[in-house]
Design a protein around this motif. Structure first.
Motif, short mmCIF file in Angstrom:
data_model
loop_
_atom_site.label_atom_id
_atom_site.label_comp_id
_atom_site.label_asym_id
_atom_site.label_seq_id
_atom_site.Cartn_x
_atom_site.Cartn_y
_atom_site.Cartn_z
N UNK A 12 0.86 -1.18 0.00
CA UNK A 12 0.00 0.00 0.00
C UNK A 12 0.90 1.24 0.00
N UNK A 13 0.58 2.20 -0.84
CA UNK A 13 1.28 3.48 -0.85
C UNK A 13 0.31 4.55 -0.38
N UNK A 14 0.69 5.28 0.67
CA UNK A 14 -0.13 6.37 1.19
C UNK A 14 0.57 7.69 0.90
N UNK A 15 -0.17 8.65 0.36
CA UNK A 15 0.40 9.96 0.01
C UNK A 15 -0.47 11.06 0.61
N UNK A 16 0.19 12.08 1.14
CA UNK A 16 -0.50 13.24 1.70
C UNK A 16 -0.40 14.39 0.70
N UNK A 17 -1.47 14.69 -0.03
CA UNK A 17 -1.42 15.74 -1.05
C UNK A 17 -1.64 17.14 -0.49
N UNK A 18 -1.95 17.26 0.80
CA UNK A 18 -2.26 18.57 1.37
C UNK A 18 -0.99 19.33 1.75
N UNK A 19 -1.17 20.59 2.10
CA UNK A 19 -0.04 21.46 2.46
C UNK A 19 0.22 21.44 3.96
N UNK A 20 -0.43 20.55 4.69
CA UNK A 20 -0.25 20.48 6.14
C UNK A 20 0.20 19.08 6.53
N UNK A 21 1.01 19.01 7.59
CA UNK A 21 1.41 17.72 8.14
C UNK A 21 0.19 17.05 8.75
N UNK A 22 0.14 15.74 8.65
CA UNK A 22 -1.00 15.00 9.19
C UNK A 22 -0.51 14.02 10.24
N UNK A 76 -3.80 4.02 11.75
CA UNK A 76 -3.40 5.43 11.72
C UNK A 76 -1.93 5.58 11.38
N UNK A 77 -1.63 6.70 10.68
CA UNK A 77 -0.26 7.00 10.27
C UNK A 77 0.01 8.49 10.46
N UNK A 78 1.27 8.85 10.46
CA UNK A 78 1.71 10.25 10.43
C UNK A 78 2.38 10.50 9.08
N UNK A 79 1.97 11.57 8.40
CA UNK A 79 2.57 11.92 7.11
C UNK A 79 2.77 13.42 7.04
N UNK A 80 3.97 13.84 6.68
CA UNK A 80 4.23 15.25 6.49
C UNK A 80 3.57 15.73 5.20
#
Length: 383
Positions: A12-22, A76-80
């Motif tokens: 699985x590849x997870x990507x954060x497309x937003x401008x904020x850290x999650x 749950x994950x943390x993504x910058x």
């Protein structure tokens, strides 16, 4: 069996497309995508591994509709901002143990305090009120509450407090209104919407239901608690409207997720969500284009930030609605007419919790939350 072979694992590849850290963002997977891995095992034997670190993640399976088939698999994950990470779904290996959760979500019906329904995670707690509390008010008996509003319990510890606070209150009435170090309940709901209660807007008035008439607990666990409330029909103009409310709260979030479905609406009626303005001395911030509505108020010797976040496309209008009678003043977020379903997030941040110190801190949280809703994680499941 080699657990890294193609037939027993999935990337699985997870990507954060937003401008904020999650941080502590919940990933919701479809169990059907992993049915081949489950053909020789039960769901409890599947694990999620972060490939870079080899760390196994805490997960939770949820059966939303009660048909004994799992509908959601979450972790749950943390993504910058802009970051992508790879994970692997595989079977638990021999001698390997699934990770234990440090914190939990929780909810329950509380018959020992009339008939509240309460829920909490590691950051916040809420409650609302049931039919026995309504009956007592209508029968002029002691101990009743007539409200379909949402109450805020101000906790400042990460561990659960619901059971201990009710136990203390049973031993000494009013105990949970006193802060003994874990937090307390100073928030007044009354007949207001509290934080995130609903109603129906018609012309210039808000029509509200009475207390919930039934509940169904659906899930609780290390990541999410879910339950459903039913409300009896109430009169709105010439129409009777009823509501079913699905509520969930994820670990690490200050905002509960509400999905309200209404029956009986016509083209003149609009669902509305409210934040009580209490004595109207706090400060209001509204940004309908971002779907953010905030109230910041003094509460005893501290401050409380309240907020609603909702998809802008679902918002018809909003009102800073102030009246002279008690519990009637609100920020109101009004949906489209005849919108039989509304989905939104509502919750709070207390400065004594150590999570937020200023209005700016709370506004930043709400803005970041709205941005992540607008640009959710991208989930790519390998074949």
């Amino acid at each position: 069996m080699n657990c890294s072979s193609p037939d027993t694992s999935r990337e699985i590849v997870l990507s954060n497309p937003s401008e904020v850290d999650r941080k502590s963002v919940t990933v919701d997977l479809a169990p059907a995508d992993f049915s081949d891995l489950l053909s020789s095992s039960d769901s409890g034997q599947l694990v999620v591994e972060e490939i870079a670190s080899g760390k196994l993640l805490v997960d939770q399976w949820i059966d939303i509709d009660g048909d004994e088939e799992m509908d959601q698999w979450i972790f749950q994950v943390d993504l910058q901002a802009g970051e992508s990470k790879k994970y692997k779904v595989r079977l638990l290996q021999e001698g390997e143990e699934k990770p234990k959760a440090q914190h939990m979500t929780y909810s329950r019906f509380v018959p020992e305090r009339t008939d509240d329904y309460t829920w909490e995670n590691d950051r916040v707690a809420f409650r609302t009120y049931g039919p026995e509390a309504q009956r007592r008010i209508e029968a002029s008996e002691y101990g009743g509450t007539l409200s379909s509003g949402m109450d805020a319990w101000l906790k400042r510890v990460e561990y659960p407090i619901i059971n201990s606070w009710y136990a203390k209150n049973t031993a000494q009435e009013g105990a949970y209104h006193i802060d003994s170090g874990e937090g307390y309940d100073p928030y007044h709901v009354g007949s207001s919407r509290g934080i995130g209660g609903t109603g129906i807007w018609l012309e210039d008035s808000l029509y509200i239901s009475k207390n919930f008439i039934s509940y169904k607990k659906i899930a609780e666990g290390p990541i999410r608690t879910v339950f459903q409330l039913e409300y009896a029909p109430w009169q709105v103009g010439d129409t009777q409207v009823s509501e079913t409310k699905l509520i969930s709260l994820d670990l690490g979030s200050n905002l509960s997720h509400f999905v309200s479905e209404f029956t009986g609406l016509d083209q003149s009626l609009s669902p509305a969500i409210g934040i009580s303005l209490h004595d109207k001395k706090g400060t209001v911030m509204t940004d309908p284009e971002a779907g953010i509505f905030r109230y910041w108020e003094a509460i005893d010797d501290s401050h409380l930030g309240l907020g609603i976040v909702m998809a802008p496309s679902s918002i018809a209008s909003s009102k800073d609605h102030r009246v002279e009678y008690p519990d009637g003043s609100h920020i109101l977020v009004i949906g489209e007419k005849n919108a039989t379903k509304v989905e939104y997030y509502a919750g709070f941040g207390w400065d004594k919790s150590g999570q937020f110190n200023t209005t700016e801190d709370w506004d930043h949280y709400l803005k970041s939350f709205a941005q992540t809703l607008a640009k959710p994680l991208v989930v790519e499941v390998g074949k």
